[in-house]
Design a protein around this motif. Structure first.
Motif, PDB file in Angstrom:
ATOM      1  N   PRO A   1       0.827  -1.216   0.000  1.00 27.86           N
ATOM      2  CA  PRO A   1       0.000   0.000   0.000  1.00 27.86           C
ATOM      3  C   PRO A   1       0.858   1.262   0.000  1.00 27.86           C
ATOM      4  N   TYR A   2       0.245   2.351  -0.476  1.00 28.39           N
ATOM      5  CA  TYR A   2       0.946   3.632  -0.466  1.00 28.39           C
ATOM      6  C   TYR A   2       1.306   3.998   0.974  1.00 28.39           C
TER       7      TYR A   2
ATOM      8  N   LEU B   1       1.228   6.000   4.257  1.00 29.07           N
ATOM      9  CA  LEU B   1       0.133   6.803   4.801  1.00 29.07           C
ATOM     10  C   LEU B   1       0.423   8.302   4.743  1.00 29.07           C
TER      11      LEU B   1
ATOM     12  N   LYS C   1       1.911   9.931   2.423  1.00 28.23           N
ATOM     13  CA  LYS C   1       1.546  10.403   1.089  1.00 28.23           C
ATOM     14  C   LYS C   1       0.018  10.523   0.976  1.00 28.23           C
ATOM     15  N   ALA C   2      -0.669   9.511   1.522  1.00 27.39           N
ATOM     16  CA  ALA C   2      -2.135   9.510   1.457  1.00 27.39           C
ATOM     17  C   ALA C   2      -2.724  10.709   2.193  1.00 27.39           C
ATOM     18  N   TRP C   3      -2.234  10.958   3.396  1.00 26.00           N
ATOM     19  CA  TRP C   3      -2.789  12.070   4.184  1.00 26.00           C
ATOM     20  C   TRP C   3      -2.425  13.430   3.588  1.00 26.00           C
TER      21      TRP C   3
ATOM     22  N   LEU D   1      -2.208  14.103   0.348  1.00 23.67           N
ATOM     23  CA  LEU D   1      -3.201  14.328  -0.712  1.00 23.67           C
ATOM     24  C   LEU D   1      -4.579  14.605  -0.133  1.00 23.67           C
ATOM     25  N   PHE D   2      -4.907  13.890   0.937  1.00 18.61           N
ATOM     26  CA  PHE D   2      -6.193  14.086   1.612  1.00 18.61           C
ATOM     27  C   PHE D   2      -6.281  15.538   2.097  1.00 18.61           C
TER      28      PHE D   2
ATOM     29  N   GLY E   1      -6.670  17.976  -0.817  1.00 16.85           N
ATOM     30  CA  GLY E   1      -8.046  17.858  -1.335  1.00 16.85           C
ATOM     31  C   GLY E   1      -9.049  18.520  -0.402  1.00 16.85           C
ATOM     32  N   ALA E   2      -8.881  18.275   0.896  1.00 16.25           N
ATOM     33  CA  ALA E   2      -9.809  18.853   1.879  1.00 16.25           C
ATOM     34  C   ALA E   2      -9.734  20.376   1.845  1.00 16.25           C
ATOM     35  N   PHE E   3      -8.517  20.898   1.746  1.00 19.19           N
ATOM     36  CA  PHE E   3      -8.350  22.356   1.698  1.00 19.19           C
ATOM     37  C   PHE E   3      -9.086  22.945   0.490  1.00 19.19           C
TER      38      PHE E   3
END
Lengths: 477, 152
Positions: free
Chosen positions: B118-119, B121, B123-125, B127-128, B131-133
């Motif tokens: 899996p990627y 975490l 990196k995932a957060w 991007l999250f 995106g949220a911003f």
């Protein structure tokens, strides 16, 4: 290779019945579509019930019934919830619909707004984005139609795709937006009833606790709160949804077509009705392991689970649901894209002196040609559904801020809007290609945001809102 | 890139090797039709040369190509299966077939393995967060701007 849910003979019978029904209804409702206003915008007199229904039906695409279960099966609970956040696009478009109607009461298309607000350079870029997106969506719908009919009833892909596309082309060219909205109303009811039947049946066969237990035991990652791929995809999907709705003429044409005061309420209602649909469809994907149903291909998870549980009688419901989901989106796309081509490409560029009657006649030819081009692209059956769809994410993401600021702020000028869309699209496509599909819309929107805010800060301009009243493309330049 | 590979399955060591009885059948060919090593999914397809009659297939999954702790994840007539929600680490798959009218299984196919990674975490957060911003900025701007326009 994979057993179908219905015999081909029954599939053909259903297909023939639905085809005749929609063509007849399209012709019946489309009789009023004499003028250009009537053909393209249903006489600008669409009320709340029809307005809500057409937004719901159009946004419930075959992707909702195919991709939501696929996302759930691939990305777990996050994927399912993430897909349902596409409702935010409709919700946020509600105030925009009101603003659009106020700024351009006689407007026709989203591209026309961009041309008047930002000038021809931005208009050209926006047209490329819009037409690319519309064709991508149209192709993915038509391909999904062929695949679904084949999976459900064994009707060969090419034949199923051809019939569904031909039916939509026929009633759209006969009745324009009148026909589209009228059929959407019936289709939205059939879709919602079908989904309730499927949801109740699934819950009859398997309890939510069983699904949870099975997933914990055999596919724990699907329930993981910290599933990295799903976390990354969450806002990307949301931004993709926002970009789709904000820029697409499918939604703008409905904003122009609804009576004054109707648009905002219709879009809010549509968002509320649409929100649970991907959750219901997505649950089918999650239920597959608990029901011990093998899914040979992820994009067929929903129909396979529903059809397996419902048996032959229920499979007819699935067939209806799928056909309505497809038709309600394909007809809307055909009409809205044909409007773009007729009003902006032909009326605004190729034949700027054409009058309304000429454009009305040309509109029917454009629908026909659009259908033919789509058919030719779909025939070889290349590419997976998700890949085709997400390729447009960066492009539509890059249009979000230029559209928003164009509607509400005087300070962004055409040159910067153009740079924002170009830079956002290229950046998003590069991220899509080299980082992953789940970054395309985020990067596209982010780059465009940076360009727009930078431009507002460094060189703000002042736009005269009254210029938007010069509403007919090519006539007032 | 996908870390998906085929290797001979050690069917002789598997607990149920003794159940491969009866006339010799060519084992199915197992292939990867698609995979998401960072997302934890794989699409497997299999085929057989012998087209006579209806066949039943058994697909097994195990953490290694030893298939010591193998689990049957599918039995039936389909010739493809999408497996998702696979946790990090190596996963091996193999398939065998038998005629519907017989209990005699073929030998196991060659195994296919996938290494799920899996990627990160972080990196995932990241991007999250971006995106949220963006979503908050869009929603906030729209809310404020449309209220201002309504008031004016």
């Amino acid at each position: 290779m994979i057993e179908t849910l219905l015999p081909a003979s029954l599939g053909w019978t259903l297909l023939a019945f639905l085809s005749v029904l929609w063509v007849f209804l399209g012709w019946y409702w489309g009789r009023k579509a004499k003028s250009l206003d009537g053909y393209m915008l249903a006489g600008r007199n669409v009320g709340l019930a029809l307005g809500t229904a057409t937004a719901v039906a159009t946004w419930i695409t075959s992707n909702t019934t195919m991709l939501a279960p696929q996302f759930a099966l691939q990305l777990g609970v996050w994927g399912m919830i993430g897909y349902s956040t596409a409702a935010l696009g409709l919700l946020l478009f509600a105030p925009m619909a009101k603003r659009i109607r106020k700024l351009m009461p006689e407007g026709f298309t989203s591209a026309e707004f961009v041309r008047l607000r930002y000038g021809r350079r931005a208009w050209s870029v926006f047209l490329v984005i819009s037409l690319f997106y519309a064709m991508t969506w149209l192709v993915s719908m038509a391909m999904a139609g062929g695949k679904l009919l084949q999976a459900l009833s064994g009707i060969p892909y090419a034949q199923g795709m051809t019939v569904i596309l031909a039916v939509c082309v026929l009633y759209t060219l006969m009745g324009g937006l009148f026909a589209v909205i009228g059929t959407d109303f019936i289709q939205s009811w059939l879709i919602l009833i079908g989904l309730v039947v499927v949801a109740v049946t699934v819950l009859w066969h398997v309890r939510v606790e069983e699904v949870h237990t099975e997933l914990v035991t055999r596919r724990p990652l699907l329930l993981a709160v910290l599933m990295p791929a799903a976390i990354m995809a969450f806002f990307n999907n949301m931004l993709f949804g926002l970009g789709e709705v904000f820029h697409s003429n499918v939604w703008w044409s409905r904003a122009f077509a609804m009576r004054e005061g109707v648009g905002a309420r219709a879009y809010v209602l549509a968002a509320v009705i649409w929100l649970p649909v991907p959750v219901v469809a997505g649950f089918l994907g999650l239920a597959a392991p608990a029901l011990d149903i093998n899914i040979p291909s992820p994009d067929m998870a929903g129909p396979i689970v529903a059809g397996t549980l419902l048996g032959q009688a229920g499979s007819i419901v699935v067939f209806l649901l799928v056909f309505c989901s497809l038709a309600s989106s394909i007809d809307s796309l055909l009409a809205a894209t044909a409007d773009l081509v007729t009003n902006d490409v032909v009326g605004g560029w190729l034949k700027p002196k054409a009058d309304d009657a000429q454009l009305r006649r040309l509109g029917t030819w454009v629908v026909l040609i659009l259908g033919l081009v789509t058919w030719l692209i779909c025939l070889p059956n290349v590419g997976t559904l998700a890949t085709v769809l997400f390729f447009a994410g960066p492009l539509v993401g890059s249009a979000i801020w230029p559209i928003l600021l164009g509607l509400y702020s005087r300070r962004l000028d055409g040159r910067d809007a153009t740079i924002a869309m170009v830079a956002g699209s290229l950046g998003g496509l590069a991220a899509y290609q080299w980082i992953g599909w789940y970054t395309g819309a985020i990067v596209g929107t982010g780059v465009s945001f940076l360009v727009c805010t930078g431009a507002l800060w460094i060189r703000p301009s002042t736009f005269d809102w009254s210029r938007l009243a010069e509403h007919r493309t090519g006539r007032t330049d | 890139m996908f870390d998906v590979e085929s290797s001979p399955a050690r069917s002789a060591d598997s607990p149920d090797a003794s159940s491969t009885v009866g006339r010799a059948q060519t084992p199915p060919r197992l292939e990867v039709a698609g995979s998401g090593p960072t997302e934890g999914h794989i699409t497997l397809v299999w085929s057989v040369d012998d087209t006579a009659g209806e066949l039943v297939f058994e697909l097994q999954e195990a953490p290694t190509t030893e298939f010591a702790a193998a689990q049957t994840c599918y039995t039936g007539g389909d010739r493809a299966s999408f497996r998702s929600g696979l946790p990090a680490g190596e996963h091996a798959f193999r398939v065998r077939s038998r005629p519907q009218s017989s209990e005699a299984w073929s030998a196991w196919s060659e195994a296919v393995t996938i290494d799920i990674r899996p990627y990160p975490l972080a990196k995932a957060w990241t991007l999250f967060g971006i995106g949220a911003f963006l979503v908050v900025a869009i929603t906030g701007y729209l809310f404020v701007a449309s209220r201002r326009r309504n008031e004016s």
